[in-house]
Motif scaffolding. Structure first.
Motif, PDB file in Angstrom:
ATOM      1  N   GLU A  61     -11.901 -13.594 -21.203  1.00  0.00           N
ATOM      2  CA  GLU A  61     -10.715 -13.671 -20.345  1.00  0.00           C
ATOM      3  C   GLU A  61     -11.023 -14.425 -19.054  1.00  0.00           C
ATOM      4  OE1 GLU A  61      -7.717 -10.689 -17.955  1.00  0.00           O
ATOM      5  OE2 GLU A  61      -8.623  -9.977 -19.809  1.00  0.00           O
ATOM      6  N   ASP A  62     -12.163 -14.131 -18.453  1.00  0.00           N
ATOM      7  CA  ASP A  62     -12.546 -14.832 -17.227  1.00  0.00           C
ATOM      8  C   ASP A  62     -12.806 -16.314 -17.486  1.00  0.00           C
ATOM      9  OD1 ASP A  62     -13.455 -14.892 -14.357  1.00  0.00           O
ATOM     10  OD2 ASP A  62     -15.324 -15.508 -15.348  1.00  0.00           O
ATOM     11  N   LEU A  63     -13.483 -16.616 -18.582  1.00  0.00           N
ATOM     12  CA  LEU A  63     -13.777 -18.009 -18.912  1.00  0.00           C
ATOM     13  C   LEU A  63     -12.503 -18.808 -19.190  1.00  0.00           C
ATOM     14  CD1 LEU A  63     -16.856 -17.342 -21.179  1.00  0.00           C
ATOM     15  CD2 LEU A  63     -16.893 -18.667 -19.043  1.00  0.00           C
ATOM     16  N   ALA A  64     -11.484 -18.157 -19.708  1.00  0.00           N
ATOM     17  CA  ALA A  64     -10.223 -18.837 -20.011  1.00  0.00           C
ATOM     18  C   ALA A  64      -9.356 -19.038 -18.764  1.00  0.00           C
ATOM     19  CB  ALA A  64      -9.450 -18.045 -21.055  1.00  0.00           C
ATOM     20  N   SER A  65      -9.723 -18.387 -17.687  1.00  0.00           N
ATOM     21  CA  SER A  65      -8.939 -18.481 -16.457  1.00  0.00           C
ATOM     22  C   SER A  65      -9.094 -19.850 -15.803  1.00  0.00           C
ATOM     23  CB  SER A  65      -9.410 -17.399 -15.478  1.00  0.00           C
ATOM     24  OG  SER A  65      -8.882 -17.613 -14.203  1.00  0.00           O
ATOM     25  N   ALA A  66      -8.006 -20.377 -15.301  1.00  0.00           N
ATOM     26  CA  ALA A  66      -8.025 -21.675 -14.608  1.00  0.00           C
ATOM     27  C   ALA A  66      -8.871 -21.617 -13.337  1.00  0.00           C
ATOM     28  CB  ALA A  66      -6.603 -22.104 -14.270  1.00  0.00           C
ATOM     29  N   GLU A  67      -9.045 -20.418 -12.781  1.00  0.00           N
ATOM     30  CA  GLU A  67      -9.833 -20.271 -11.558  1.00  0.00           C
ATOM     31  C   GLU A  67     -11.334 -20.283 -11.806  1.00  0.00           C
ATOM     32  OE1 GLU A  67      -7.271 -17.714 -12.084  1.00  0.00           O
ATOM     33  OE2 GLU A  67      -5.920 -19.154 -11.138  1.00  0.00           O
ATOM     34  N   ASN A  68     -11.757 -20.197 -13.065  1.00  0.00           N
ATOM     35  CA  ASN A  68     -13.187 -20.207 -13.369  1.00  0.00           C
ATOM     36  C   ASN A  68     -13.759 -21.579 -13.015  1.00  0.00           C
ATOM     37  OD1 ASN A  68     -15.684 -20.569 -15.001  1.00  0.00           O
ATOM     38  ND2 ASN A  68     -15.198 -18.471 -15.584  1.00  0.00           N
ATOM     39  N   ALA A  69     -14.847 -21.568 -12.236  1.00  0.00           N
ATOM     40  CA  ALA A  69     -15.402 -22.812 -11.702  1.00  0.00           C
ATOM     41  C   ALA A  69     -16.370 -23.529 -12.647  1.00  0.00           C
ATOM     42  CB  ALA A  69     -16.104 -22.527 -10.372  1.00  0.00           C
ATOM     43  N   LEU A  70     -16.700 -22.933 -13.772  1.00  0.00           N
ATOM     44  CA  LEU A  70     -17.618 -23.596 -14.698  1.00  0.00           C
ATOM     45  C   LEU A  70     -16.954 -24.828 -15.302  1.00  0.00           C
ATOM     46  CD1 LEU A  70     -19.107 -20.568 -16.665  1.00  0.00           C
ATOM     47  CD2 LEU A  70     -20.260 -21.954 -14.934  1.00  0.00           C
ATOM     48  N   PRO A  71     -17.766 -25.810 -15.692  1.00  0.00           N
ATOM     49  CA  PRO A  71     -17.205 -26.989 -16.357  1.00  0.00           C
ATOM     50  C   PRO A  71     -16.457 -26.582 -17.636  1.00  0.00           C
ATOM     51  CG  PRO A  71     -19.508 -27.350 -15.779  1.00  0.00           C
ATOM     52  CD  PRO A  71     -19.215 -25.912 -15.504  1.00  0.00           C
ATOM     53  N   GLU A  72     -15.377 -27.280 -17.910  1.00  0.00           N
ATOM     54  CA  GLU A  72     -14.507 -26.927 -19.034  1.00  0.00           C
ATOM     55  C   GLU A  72     -15.250 -26.880 -20.364  1.00  0.00           C
ATOM     56  OE1 GLU A  72     -10.366 -28.445 -21.028  1.00  0.00           O
ATOM     57  OE2 GLU A  72     -10.731 -28.865 -18.915  1.00  0.00           O
ATOM     58  N   GLU A  73     -16.134 -27.833 -20.600  1.00  0.00           N
ATOM     59  CA  GLU A  73     -16.875 -27.873 -21.861  1.00  0.00           C
ATOM     60  C   GLU A  73     -17.780 -26.648 -22.013  1.00  0.00           C
ATOM     61  OE1 GLU A  73     -20.143 -30.737 -23.954  1.00  0.00           O
ATOM     62  OE2 GLU A  73     -18.510 -31.714 -22.888  1.00  0.00           O
ATOM     63  N   LEU A  74     -18.438 -26.250 -20.931  1.00  0.00           N
ATOM     64  CA  LEU A  74     -19.294 -25.060 -20.969  1.00  0.00           C
ATOM     65  C   LEU A  74     -18.451 -23.804 -21.197  1.00  0.00           C
ATOM     66  CD1 LEU A  74     -21.977 -23.594 -20.674  1.00  0.00           C
ATOM     67  CD2 LEU A  74     -21.679 -23.707 -18.181  1.00  0.00           C
ATOM     68  N   ARG A  75     -17.318 -23.734 -20.516  1.00  0.00           N
ATOM     69  CA  ARG A  75     -16.427 -22.588 -20.692  1.00  0.00           C
ATOM     70  C   ARG A  75     -15.984 -22.479 -22.147  1.00  0.00           C
ATOM     71  NH1 ARG A  75     -12.092 -23.994 -16.470  1.00  0.00           N
ATOM     72  NH2 ARG A  75     -10.868 -22.586 -17.753  1.00  0.00           N
ATOM     73  N   ALA A  76     -15.613 -23.599 -22.734  1.00  0.00           N
ATOM     74  CA  ALA A  76     -15.159 -23.606 -24.132  1.00  0.00           C
ATOM     75  C   ALA A  76     -16.282 -23.145 -25.065  1.00  0.00           C
ATOM     76  CB  ALA A  76     -14.669 -24.993 -24.517  1.00  0.00           C
ATOM     77  N   SER A  77     -17.493 -23.604 -24.816  1.00  0.00           N
ATOM     78  CA  SER A  77     -18.632 -23.194 -25.650  1.00  0.00           C
ATOM     79  C   SER A  77     -18.893 -21.695 -25.529  1.00  0.00           C
ATOM     80  CB  SER A  77     -19.892 -23.960 -25.241  1.00  0.00           C
ATOM     81  OG  SER A  77     -19.745 -25.326 -25.526  1.00  0.00           O
ATOM     82  N   LEU A  78     -18.848 -21.189 -24.304  1.00  0.00           N
ATOM     83  CA  LEU A  78     -19.092 -19.759 -24.096  1.00  0.00           C
ATOM     84  C   LEU A  78     -17.972 -18.913 -24.708  1.00  0.00           C
ATOM     85  CD1 LEU A  78     -20.491 -19.838 -20.461  1.00  0.00           C
ATOM     86  CD2 LEU A  78     -21.755 -19.267 -22.556  1.00  0.00           C
ATOM     87  N   ILE A  79     -16.741 -19.394 -24.635  1.00  0.00           N
ATOM     88  CA  ILE A  79     -15.632 -18.684 -25.282  1.00  0.00           C
ATOM     89  C   ILE A  79     -15.866 -18.637 -26.792  1.00  0.00           C
ATOM     90  CG2 ILE A  79     -13.173 -18.852 -25.901  1.00  0.00           C
ATOM     91  CD1 ILE A  79     -12.710 -19.842 -22.980  1.00  0.00           C
TER      92      ILE A  79
END
Length: 116
Positions: A61-79
């Motif tokens: 849920e946190d990784l999917a949030s627009a406020e998460n500062a991680l790079p989008e590609e990393l967020r997608a991988s972690l999700i």
């Protein structure tokens, strides 16, 4: 009185948050290891599945949030990893998979990545 720059406070907050994340992963790994030892139909397995699904749900849920500062590609991988772990936990719960070891190994890699 002490005076801190915003960068110092932000860095401390970031490092504190990372430490809490590492502790959460450590607790999850310990729970998964107890479940691996006790077996997939044990009380330890039920607890490990519950802890794992809850923590990964929060993380996804946190990784999917627009406020998460991680790079989008990393967020997608972690999700993707989080969703796989939750599916794997469900497979153990349903008796399709017997071992917690793959989840332990993946979770350890994610936890170790927090130390970098």
């Amino acid at each position: 009185m002490y005076q801190f720059s915003y960068a110092e406070v932000a860095q401390e907050s970031s490092s504190t948050a990372r430490e809490r994340e590492r502790e959460a992963f450590d607790n999850m790994i310990a729970s998964l290891e107890r479940a691996e030892t006790a077996g997939p139909r044990s009380r330890e397995a039920i607890e490990a599945i519950y802890v794992t699904r809850n923590l990964w749900s929060i993380l996804v849920e946190d990784l999917a949030s627009a406020e998460n500062a991680l790079p989008e590609e990393l967020r997608a991988s972690l999700i993707s990893i989080g969703l796989w772990v939750m599916r794997e936990a469900e497979s153990i719960r349903l008796g399709r998979v017997e071992s917690f070891q793959p989840m332990i190994e993946i979770t350890q890699m994610i936890r170790d990545g927090l130390e970098s």
